[in-house]
Every structure is written in C-alpha cells, then in structure tokens.
Design an enzyme around this catalytic site. Structure first.
Site, PDB file in Angstrom:
ATOM      1  N   GLU A 108      -2.108  -6.957   0.751  1.00 51.81           N
ATOM      2  CA  GLU A 108      -0.779  -5.835   1.443  1.00 51.81           C
ATOM      3  C   GLU A 108      -0.652  -6.526   3.279  1.00 51.81           C
ATOM      4  O   GLU A 108       0.158  -7.112   3.993  1.00 51.81           O
ATOM      5  CB  GLU A 108      -0.953  -4.408   1.826  1.00 51.81           C
ATOM      6  CG  GLU A 108      -0.680  -4.180  -0.175  1.00 51.81           C
ATOM      7  CD  GLU A 108      -1.971  -3.949  -0.671  1.00 51.81           C
ATOM      8  OE1 GLU A 108      -1.930  -3.063  -1.835  1.00 51.81           O
ATOM      9  OE2 GLU A 108      -3.092  -4.174   0.284  1.00 51.81           O
ATOM     10  N   CYS A 164      -4.824   1.402  -0.303  1.00 47.79           N
ATOM     11  CA  CYS A 164      -6.142   1.936   0.260  1.00 47.79           C
ATOM     12  C   CYS A 164      -4.803   2.804   1.902  1.00 47.79           C
ATOM     13  O   CYS A 164      -4.348   2.083   2.675  1.00 47.79           O
ATOM     14  CB  CYS A 164      -6.949   0.869   1.090  1.00 47.79           C
ATOM     15  SG  CYS A 164      -6.493  -0.307   2.496  1.00 47.79           S
ATOM     16  N   CYS A 171      -3.992   0.055   4.527  1.00 54.30           N
ATOM     17  CA  CYS A 171      -2.945  -0.641   4.449  1.00 54.30           C
ATOM     18  C   CYS A 171      -2.024   0.227   4.756  1.00 54.30           C
ATOM     19  O   CYS A 171      -0.433  -0.334   5.233  1.00 54.30           O
ATOM     20  CB  CYS A 171      -2.846  -1.815   2.995  1.00 54.30           C
ATOM     21  SG  CYS A 171      -3.899  -2.557   3.125  1.00 54.30           S
TER      22      CYS A 171
END
Length: 150
Positions: A52, A80, A83
């Site tokens: 990402e 996560c 990101c």
C-alpha cells in the site's frame, strides 16, 4: 471479485512466487489504476516497503501531490497500522481488502494484529516505550517556526 481486487490478489500471488509476502495493492481513481505495489521487504530490507505504501508513493510521485482524496485502495490483505495511517494522512477515502488480519495470523503473519492491539492501550502500557523530551532552553522551536511560516 471486483477487477481491481483481482489485480491486487494477482500481484500478491506473483510476489509470493518471487519470494515475497502475500500482499499486493492497487490504487484507483475514477475507475482507473493509478499505481500498484507489492511488499518488497525481501528485496529492499526496508520495513516501510509495504504494498500500500509503495502504491501511495508511486501515485504521489506521478500526480505530484500529497492529497489523494477521491482515491480508493484495493489490497490483498487488510492494511497494517502503518499503511492505514498513511492512508489517513494522504486522504484516501475507501479501502477494500481481501484477507483479514486474522487470516494473516493463521499463516504466521501476525505482527499487524499485535500492533493494532498495542495501539489500543495507553502510552504507558504499550510495548514500545515513548518518552517526551522538552526542547532545551533557548533551542529554536520547529513547531513555532512552522506556524509562523505557514
């Protein structure tokens, strides 16, 4: 599956076949792919080399902006915390993901879950110790300087 999610998953599969982790991302605006990324941790030894984040960096470089409002992220895995934070900062308004954090834990990729859990704790209870240090007397204040120059 939407064609953009299919592409994100395809990127993730290709990345696993090349020795990487199962994460691919596609950043879209106006029904067009603007940028793509896969986790490149195995190539770059850069912990921020997540799919990402790489898609965001590539899009920002391409359109020369820090504002990606109106863009949509398609990710093969639930983003996560790192990101996700970047998406908030850059203004991405919608994220679609395929595999959940719990799915990642099942295959041995559980760091995101642990971080999400840790972030719900107070600063004092977190596993990462954070200690605020005030400016030294007479030291120039970068926050004040920023405000004055903005």
């Amino acid at each position: 599956m939407d064609k953009f999610m299919e592409r994100a998953v395809e990127l993730a599969v290709e990345n696993v076949r090349c020795g990487g982790q199962p994460f691919g991302a596609v950043l879209v605006k106006n029904n067009n792919i603007v940028a793509e990324g896969v986790n490149e941790l195995h190539k770059t030894y850069d912990i921020s080399g997540h799919a990402e984040l790489l898609a965001i960096r590539r899009a920002q470089e391409h359109v020369q902006t820090n504002d990606l409002s109106g863009y949509t992220m398609y990710a093969s895995g639930e983003p996560c915390p790192m990101c996700l934070s970047a998406m908030y900062f850059v203004g991405i308004e919608k994220v679609y993901y395929c595999a959940s954090v719990e799915n990642a834990v099942e295959v041995g990729l559980g760091k995101s879950k642990a971080i999400y859990e840790d972030l719900q704790k107070t600063k004092a209870e977190r596993t990462l110790s954070m200690i605020q240090m005030p400016l030294k007397e007479g030291q120039e204040n970068p926050m004040k300087l920023w405000k004055e120059q903005s």
